[in-house]
Each structure stands twice: as structure tokens, then as C-alpha cells.
Design a protein around this motif. Sequence first.
Motif, short mmCIF file in Angstrom:
data_model
loop_
_atom_site.label_atom_id
_atom_site.label_comp_id
_atom_site.label_asym_id
_atom_site.label_seq_id
_atom_site.Cartn_x
_atom_site.Cartn_y
_atom_site.Cartn_z
N LEU A 120 0.83 -1.20 0.00
CA LEU A 120 0.00 0.00 0.00
C LEU A 120 0.87 1.25 0.00
CD1 LEU A 120 -2.65 1.62 0.40
CD2 LEU A 120 -2.38 1.23 2.86
N TYR A 121 1.83 1.32 0.93
CA TYR A 121 2.64 2.53 1.05
C TYR A 121 3.65 2.64 -0.08
CZ TYR A 121 0.42 2.97 5.59
OH TYR A 121 -0.52 3.09 6.58
N TYR A 130 5.15 5.40 -5.25
CA TYR A 130 5.31 5.35 -6.70
C TYR A 130 4.35 6.34 -7.37
CZ TYR A 130 8.29 1.17 -6.57
OH TYR A 130 9.31 0.30 -6.36
N ALA A 131 3.12 6.39 -6.89
CA ALA A 131 2.13 7.30 -7.48
C ALA A 131 2.57 8.75 -7.32
CB ALA A 131 0.78 7.08 -6.85
N ARG A 157 5.52 7.33 -11.03
CA ARG A 157 6.00 6.05 -11.58
C ARG A 157 4.80 5.09 -11.62
NH1 ARG A 157 11.39 5.37 -7.97
NH2 ARG A 157 11.40 3.30 -8.91
N TRP A 158 3.86 5.38 -12.52
CA TRP A 158 2.57 4.71 -12.52
C TRP A 158 2.65 3.20 -12.80
CZ3 TRP A 158 -0.83 7.33 -10.03
CH2 TRP A 158 -0.74 8.72 -10.02
N PRO A 159 3.43 2.74 -13.74
CA PRO A 159 3.48 1.28 -13.97
C PRO A 159 3.90 0.51 -12.72
CG PRO A 159 4.46 2.44 -15.82
CD PRO A 159 4.24 3.47 -14.75
N GLU A 160 4.89 1.06 -12.00
CA GLU A 160 5.33 0.36 -10.79
C GLU A 160 4.26 0.40 -9.72
OE1 GLU A 160 9.97 1.13 -10.25
OE2 GLU A 160 8.93 2.83 -11.19
#
Length: 248
Positions: free
Chosen positions: A234-235, A240-241, A245-248
Motif C-alpha cells: 500500500l505505502y 510510486y504514485a 511512476r505509474w506502472p510500478e
Amino acid sequence: QRYDRELADIFEVQDEIATAIATALRLTLAHAASAGPRYLPTLPAYEAYLQARHHFFQQTSESVPRAIEGFQRAAALDPQYPAPHIELGACYLILWYFGLRSGKEMTPLIASEARLAQELGHFTPRGNGLLGVVAAAYNYDREEAARLFEASLKENVGSDAEARWSYATFYLAPAGRFDEALRLLELVIDADPLNTTWRGATAQYLNMAGRHELALQRTAEIMALDSKYWVAYLYAAEAYAALGRWPE
């Protein structure tokens, strides 16, 4: 050392081993020195309590209800045992904290269990911490919350991990006092380095402070300890968001 005793002497053995370790390491344990006499539960109640604590720290929608059942069983087996009531309050807090139950439903139960423990005459620092959470996060009474949290960190109480987590999570971090919150939890991690719950909390504070790369380092440490602990993912996803870094 080897300790051969009857099972009925388990609490005496715990104290004996703790004293032996402290002596061997030449530590001064302020908590042990200043703590008053503790309540010794019946063995069946103590066993139910320990099993419930195991379920509590898994913090899933399946494990927390099992923890509640265990703590209720421990309280029923020994009605004078205060610790299960504190833990029940903590379970109700977790259900509210993760959005599985409403604050309106849970806060009266949290306060009731904390006060019941107080009435039994063995009120722990966590009780003040639980009441502080209700004051801070539900009643929005920061003055009362500060009083309760400060009481929870007095007189050897600072060694209580959950009291520190409550203060850091519901009072310090929401006020933007992230460095103080992190310092408080680092003390907890130093005392219990394999506990993924406390490491997860620090990742949360790092994200709140905008320190997302450090949050990713902390979540990687958690995953190395327990790859199934969902809070780490979750964290990590939040970090990443925030970094785009959306794909990750």
C-alpha cells in the motif's frame, strides 16, 4: 541458561529470564525498576491472549475478527485481567483506522474498553493512548488529546510501542510534525526490529512528509522481512504514485 519449571510458574520464569538478560548486558531497565506489581492472569486466559495478539499483528480483514474473538475469550476466562480489554480497544481502532468500520460505531467501544481496564486497577499507558486517539481523531479535541498522549508517555510508559504509535500517528503526523513522529517510531523499531507494523508506520509518515524515495526504501525492508505483509505494498504504491511512476 536453562530454566526447568512447572508451566504454572511461567510468569516467574519470564521475570527471571528478563533479569538474567539485563544483568548479563549490564542494562538499567527503568521500566522494570519503576513498574508496580502486575496482574498475573490464569494460564488459559494468558494463552488465549497470546494467540489473539498473533492474529492482531497480521492486520487483515480476517485476522482482526479472530483477534477480537481471542481477546474476548481471554477476558471471559479471567474477568479481572485488564490486558484483553486494552487489546480489544486496539482492535476496534484498527477496524476504524483501515475503514472497515465507522468511527461513530467504534469510538464508543474503544473508550469503553480502555475505561474498563482502568476500573480493573491496572491501567496501562496504551489505555491513555487509545483515549487520546478518540480525542484527537474523532472529537477533534487536541488539547485533551495532548494531555492523554503526554500521560501515555510518562513514567516508563515511553517503552510502550502502541502508545508511541498512537501519539505519532494521530497527533504528531497530522500536525505535520513528521520528524518527531519518525523519531518516536524509530525508538520502537530499535526495540523490536522485526516488527513490520512499526516499519510500515514509518513508511506512511515518510510519504506524508513527501519523502517518497525513503518510503520506498522502508517498504523494501518490510517486504524482505515479510513478502505477504500488505501494508508495505500500500505505502509503496502511494510512493510510486506520488513520484509519477505509474506502472510500478
